[in-house]
Motif scaffolding. Sequence first.
Motif, short mmCIF file in Angstrom:
data_model
loop_
_atom_site.label_atom_id
_atom_site.label_comp_id
_atom_site.label_asym_id
_atom_site.label_seq_id
_atom_site.Cartn_x
_atom_site.Cartn_y
_atom_site.Cartn_z
N GLN A 52 0.83 -1.21 0.00
CA GLN A 52 0.00 0.00 0.00
C GLN A 52 0.86 1.26 0.00
O GLN A 52 2.05 1.21 0.31
CB GLN A 52 -0.89 0.00 1.24
CG GLN A 52 -2.02 -1.00 1.15
CD GLN A 52 -2.88 -0.94 2.40
OE1 GLN A 52 -2.37 -1.20 3.50
NE2 GLN A 52 -4.14 -0.61 2.24
N SER B 215 -4.83 2.33 0.66
CA SER B 215 -5.15 1.90 -0.71
C SER B 215 -5.31 3.15 -1.56
O SER B 215 -5.47 4.26 -1.03
CB SER B 215 -6.47 1.13 -0.73
OG SER B 215 -6.34 -0.01 0.08
N THR C 110 -9.20 2.47 -5.22
CA THR C 110 -8.90 1.09 -4.79
C THR C 110 -8.14 0.25 -5.84
O THR C 110 -7.94 -0.95 -5.64
CB THR C 110 -10.17 0.28 -4.36
OG1 THR C 110 -10.92 -0.04 -5.52
CG2 THR C 110 -11.01 1.04 -3.35
N THR D 80 -5.07 -1.33 -8.15
CA THR D 80 -3.68 -1.73 -7.88
C THR D 80 -2.97 -1.98 -9.22
O THR D 80 -3.63 -2.07 -10.26
CB THR D 80 -3.62 -3.05 -7.07
OG1 THR D 80 -4.27 -4.07 -7.83
CG2 THR D 80 -4.28 -2.91 -5.71
N SER E 175 -0.85 -0.46 -4.41
CA SER E 175 -1.82 0.63 -4.59
C SER E 175 -1.40 1.49 -5.77
O SER E 175 -0.25 1.92 -5.86
CB SER E 175 -1.83 1.54 -3.35
OG SER E 175 -2.19 0.82 -2.21
N CYS F 65 -1.71 4.79 -7.02
CA CYS F 65 -2.15 6.09 -6.52
C CYS F 65 -2.64 7.01 -7.64
O CYS F 65 -2.15 6.97 -8.77
CB CYS F 65 -1.02 6.77 -5.73
SG CYS F 65 -0.75 5.96 -4.15
#
Length: 480
Positions: A8, A17, A21, A23, A39, A41
Amino acid sequence: MQSLLKAQAFINGAWASASDTKTFDVTNPATGEKITAVSDCTADDAHEAVDAANAAFSAWKSALPQERAKLLRAWQNLIAEHADELAKILTSEQGKPLAEARGEIAGGIAMVAWAAEEARRYYGETIPPFKTGARAITMREPIGVVAAITPWNFPHSMITRKVAPALAAGCTVVLKPAEDTPLSALALAALAEQAGFPKGVFNVIPTSKPKDVGSVLTSSPLVRKLSFTGSTEVGRLLMQQCAPTLKRLSMELGGNAPFIVFDDADIAEAVKGAMASKFRNAGQTCICANRIFVQKGIYDAFAKALQKAIESLKTGNGMEEGVTTGPLINQDGVKKVQDLVADATAKGAKIALGGKKGKQGGTFYEPTLVLDADVSMRIAGEEIFGPVAALFPFADETEVIQMANSSEHGLAAYFYTRDIGRAFRVAEALEYGMVGINEPLLASEAVPFGGIKQSGFGREGGKQGLDDYTALKYALFGGL
Ligand code: ADP
């Protein structure tokens, strides 16, 4: 085991996360296998991290330098305690041999130690009076929130060399690591958390969307400085994006290092140096020897000895004992190397060794020796970023200086000679930020690392290392 393998983002002292959400996968370049998903971002996450760093700045700036140094030392000790695990994470996401990964972690530890020491030493000055009843002083103050954007080739040390001096100077940091190698960055965040840095002081936001996150970091007025290591092309773009808010910048960009071997060199030492400079990290460093210029009188002898040394390299998974050369980071890297070698051979260069993809498949490329390269070839003008040594014959000192300086880049240069006059002449004549004379390994926490021309500006390490993270304030005390 693998307690430092984090998935994360680290924002405001908490593991998070992505706001949507999502990844993205991190894969091992030696095996093609997925290591984990981290994660991914978003721009919103970047804003959150910048806000956190901004909120943390005032208290961090006001902390006594020895308090910041104490936390840096705690971080340093934790990195040292977990060096083995960190090295394994690094090799698994980046591909370099484990011994090199261990060396990189050792370099990171040294950099954090250096910054902790320097934290207490960024002195100001008193200026001799220039006005009756008034006194002037200067002081160095932390510049504010720093955004750091780092590349995949040194996933640990490119972070410690930015983050440690920034934190030492009293800045807070938002780090965006490279998408291929976010795990070393997150592991460093986990250790910073254990070390006890206040929340928001150090934030890490991995992403597969560097443009989205990058545009927040470069446009936010809260971010006062961008420290970037990566390609010249992206550096130019980020500099443009930073122009409206006039951020302070450090740019460590591409190189095209000349490695010059003069007739009077110790050939065995020059071969050893060329091997260390060229093949470290499978040739994927910005200070790797890119153009190996060899004077005609020793050209054949040097080529023969270098070929023998290259034949002793062992390519494979960096986790295996005895492997000296790992895979390239990704298929784009392989394609670039293939194109450069094809262009060189089409224009008359000879392949003495290698010249093709590795038998292991994936992103492996064979250690390669290219003979009789010349300046018309792309390999002379572009960063190879692969295990390919290209030899260019030259006649004399004047000619080689001209060839060496003809690059738009100016990061590192190397030359081998036993003539002391030539050593000084050539060191002064090379238009590069760093020059190794009979020395192939330039980087250390104790020296100012950085380039000129289109290799960028700013220096990392040395007593100059903290300067880039501080602003000089002048104060005049009147009415005395
Ligand atoms: P390399 O050729 O070493 O991959 P790059 O310059 O592409 O060099 O990447 C170095 C770093 O810059 C990486 O962290 C990457 O994600 C980031 N980067 C690339 N493009 C952008 C962009 N448009 N905005 C912000 N960061 C970027």
